[in-house]
Write an enzyme that holds these catalytic residues in place. Structure first.
Site, PDB file in Angstrom:
ATOM      1  N   LYS A 124      -9.994 -11.108 -17.288  1.00  0.00           N
ATOM      2  CA  LYS A 124     -10.305 -11.313 -18.789  1.00  0.00           C
ATOM      3  C   LYS A 124      -9.954 -12.940 -19.102  1.00  0.00           C
ATOM      4  CE  LYS A 124     -12.595  -9.790 -22.040  1.00  0.00           C
ATOM      5  NZ  LYS A 124     -13.765  -8.800 -21.770  1.00  0.00           N
ATOM      6  N   GLY A 139       1.017  -1.223  -0.087  1.00  0.00           N
ATOM      7  CA  GLY A 139       0.047  -0.117   0.034  1.00  0.00           C
ATOM      8  C   GLY A 139       0.941   1.389   0.080  1.00  0.00           C
ATOM      9  N   HIS A 191       8.285  -7.403  -3.536  1.00  0.00           N
ATOM     10  CA  HIS A 191       6.969  -7.990  -4.030  1.00  0.00           C
ATOM     11  C   HIS A 191       7.040  -9.279  -4.763  1.00  0.00           C
ATOM     12  CE1 HIS A 191       4.702  -4.217  -3.206  1.00  0.00           C
ATOM     13  NE2 HIS A 191       5.681  -3.787  -3.341  1.00  0.00           N
ATOM     14  N   ASP A 204     -17.721 -11.781 -22.020  1.00  0.00           N
ATOM     15  CA  ASP A 204     -18.107 -12.032 -20.784  1.00  0.00           C
ATOM     16  C   ASP A 204     -19.515 -12.375 -20.490  1.00  0.00           C
ATOM     17  OD1 ASP A 204     -15.488 -10.778 -20.378  1.00  0.00           O
ATOM     18  OD2 ASP A 204     -16.091  -8.830 -20.231  1.00  0.00           O
ATOM     19  N   GLU A 259       4.700 -10.982  -5.677  1.00  0.00           N
ATOM     20  CA  GLU A 259       3.507 -11.058  -6.569  1.00  0.00           C
ATOM     21  C   GLU A 259       3.735 -10.674  -7.931  1.00  0.00           C
ATOM     22  OE1 GLU A 259       3.860  -8.797  -4.670  1.00  0.00           O
ATOM     23  OE2 GLU A 259       2.448  -7.108  -4.631  1.00  0.00           O
ATOM     24  N   CYS A 303       5.445  -5.931   1.534  1.00  0.00           N
ATOM     25  CA  CYS A 303       5.769  -4.509   1.473  1.00  0.00           C
ATOM     26  C   CYS A 303       4.880  -3.952   2.659  1.00  0.00           C
ATOM     27  CB  CYS A 303       5.454  -3.886   0.118  1.00  0.00           C
ATOM     28  SG  CYS A 303       5.894  -2.048   0.164  1.00  0.00           S
ATOM     29  N   TYR A 304       4.087  -3.023   2.506  1.00  0.00           N
ATOM     30  CA  TYR A 304       3.264  -2.668   3.697  1.00  0.00           C
ATOM     31  C   TYR A 304       2.818  -3.549   4.514  1.00  0.00           C
ATOM     32  CZ  TYR A 304       0.122   0.816   6.107  1.00  0.00           C
ATOM     33  OH  TYR A 304      -0.548   1.434   7.038  1.00  0.00           O
TER      34      TYR A 304
END
Ligand code: XMP
Length: 563
Positions: free
Chosen positions: A396, A61, A191, A249, A193, A88-89
């Protein structure tokens, strides 16, 4: 918190501290076939306990933990016995909440950074510090003793809480990761991710499978089964109309609803006159001949033209179009109810990025409104439906995989995204019949040429435009298929010369991007021959156009669409 009431077993909750790409974490977890959902960071320990998650991840964040309005976390979540991983945060908030400290590092650390593991398994490489820490970090597992990680911070943990050990550092950051294995609490300043942390995914796997003991049970078959059951439960014996655009979608929602509730469903296709060339005819053909569903084609072209006359502001266009969609659906619902069976529900193909960009309607997060997606605008007075949005937590490419698993044909599954407000947001300034005609014709050429280019790449590489770019999929770097492409009509004219005559006409802007989930995108590095063909065909074949420009901006800082 209502939507988290019935979580699948083995759910990983991601606490959202306002990270720009916080949803990426949930995404990475789901890519490993474990269900994951985002919750606001102020969820209480009692609420979490009631949700029975299998693990918790605290996102990054932008705030500093000591800022006045810095988001905090209920300390009780660390006492639930649920494994927690912070990034991180998330690491910093874990540290200060449990009695450690966070300070300013001398200089910030942004981008790739060399990481040194300090756990015993790294032996000499870890140096003397290794003696003070664990023999082997459970989180870092078999990843190399020296590796690159992605950093983005100024503050960092300066003192770990009692019971924690430091498991790695960088030159700038003394606590690049820490853990308390007894309490199953783990955290990294970097990070894991993002793709730029090459061993990040391994760390995530170590957490999910070794530390938390989870199974890979979140598969397309289980998603379909669960979604169908959830729709049945929500709808009961009531009736549903589905806002159908013909895109992937809403078609996937149609297939899910058809399987769940059969003839309780009516698909409604609102033709607002802002569709691409030949599109209304194609959608009608597919949904009347290839699907066994009730289908209504609403001709609303004149109503939309009237509403949009004189409107130039993008958000105003989006609002007008979105509101009118609701009114059109409601009018159909009222008509259907003439037989004495009212329509209670509206199903639609809202996906996760729509929600994020429209301002985090459901996630309760802190992302700001980039643009209002047509399907997320509030109901106008007099319109009411309960919504069914089975894809509102999906990206998506996940929706595409779902479509394939549901047996939808390739040409629907791999259709490019097309925005609900249609060509209105690709015509800058007022939408007029003359501009619409120009854009439809230019866009048809763009699609024809780039469809052919994509098809030729597919033959060579087996990778489609809707699939992951090669490098993300781990393959060799090759020419990549284009993910989305279209023409844009700006509100300017320029001078040209055609057949010895001066012209003063409109340019067309070509937009073609690579992406996998529309959250980020890069402009497509199209071969010059393709660009040349698109340009010369548009200028030769579309009346009123004397110039073609190529948009070479990524997202961010631009967005894919122009409005
Ligand atoms: P942007 O322009 O925000 O677009 O980068 C991201 C993706 O979303 C599509 N898009 C929309 N889709 N309703 C939709 O269904 C909308 O209002 C809308 N606006 C943008 C866009 O085409 C791109 O694929």
């Amino acid at each position: 918190m209502t939507e988290t009431a019935a979580l699948p077993p083995q759910t990983v909750l991601v606490f959202d501290f306002g990270a720009q790409y916080g949803q990426l974490i949930a995404r990475r977890v789901r890519d490993l076939h474990v269900y994951s959902e985002i919750v606001p960071c102020d969820v209480t320990a009692d609420e979490v306990r009631a949700m029975h998650p299998a693990a918790i991840i605290l996102s990054g964040g932008p705030a500093s933990v000591y800022a006045d309005d810095a988001p905090s976390v209920d300390a009780g979540i660390f006492e639930l016995g649920i494994p927690v991983l912070g990034f991180c945060y998330g690491q910093q908030i874990m540290a200060v909440t449990l009695g450690g400290a966070v300070g300013h590092t001398e200089k910030g650390e942004y981008g790739p950074a060399p990481l040194m593991r300090l756990d015993g398994v790294c032996g000499e490489e870890a140096g003397a510090e290794a003696e003070a820490v664990v023999p082997r970090s459970e989180l870092l597992g078999d990843t190399p003793c020296s590796q690159t990680v992605w950093m983005s911070h100024r503050d960092a943990v300066s003192e770990v809480p009692e019971g924690f050990v430091v498991t790695s550092r960088t030159d700038v950051c003394p606590v690049a990761s820490m853990e308390c294995p007894e309490r199953r609490l783990y955290a990294t300043q970097f990070h894991p991710e993002v793709r730029h942390t090459p061993y990040g995914n391994d760390m995530l796997k170590n957490f999910l499978f070794d530390i938390c003991g989870l199974e890979q049970s979140w598969t397309m078959d289980s998603i379909i089964e669960d979604s169908v059951a959830a729709i049945r439960e929500q709808v009961g014996t009531d009736r549903v109309i589905l806002g159908l655009s013909g895109g992937v979608d809403s078609s996937v929602v149609a297939a899910l609803c058809a399987e769940a509730i059969g003839k309780q469903l009516t698909c409604v296709f609102v033709n607002h006159g802002l569709l691409r060339k030949n599109e209304p005819e194609e959608v009608e053909e597919v949904f009347t001949n290839q699907f066994d569903v009730d289908f209504v084609h609403v001709h609303a072209e004149d109503r939309y033209a009237e509403l949009l006359a004189g409107v130039t502001e993008p958000e105003k266009k989006r609002r007008i179009i979105g509101e009118q969609f609701w009114k059109e659906f409601f009018a159909v619902a009222e008509e259907l109810a003439d037989d004495g069976r009212p329509v209670k529900f509206l199903a639609q193909g809202t996906i996760y990025p729509d929600i994020i960009e429209s301002g985090a309607r459901k996630t309760g997060g802190k992302a700001s409104t980039i643009k209002s997606h047509h399907n997320l605008i509030p109901f106008p007075d007099g319109v009411h439906f309960e919504l069914i949005e089975p894809l509102d937590h999906f990206f998506k490419d996940e929706v595409r995989a779902l479509g394939t698993a549901l047996g939808l044909p390739d040409h629907i599954v791999h259709r490019q995204p097309f925005p609900g407000p249609g060509l209105a947001i690709r015509i800058i300034g007022e939408v007029t019949p003359e501009k619409l005609e120009i854009l439809k014709n230019a866009d048809a050429i763009v699609r024809e040429e780039l469809d052919a280019y994509n098809e030729s790449l597919f033959e060579q590489t087996g990778v489609r435009g809707g699939e992951l770019p090669r490098d993300e999929a781990g393959g060799p770097e090759v020419e990549r298929p284009v993910w989305q492409y279209f023409a844009v009509l700006p509100d300017v004219r320029s001078v040209g010369v055609m057949g010895d005559e001066r012209t003063y006409q409109r340019p067309i802007i070509l937009r073609a991007v690579e992406s996998s989930d529309a959250m980020t995108a890069d402009w497509a590095k199209l071969p010059y021959e393709v660009l040349a063909r698109v340009s010369s065909r548009i200028v030769a074949e579309v009346q009123g156009v004397n110039r073609v420009a190529y948009d070479i901006t990524s997202k961010p800082p631009a967005t894919i669409e122009w409005e």
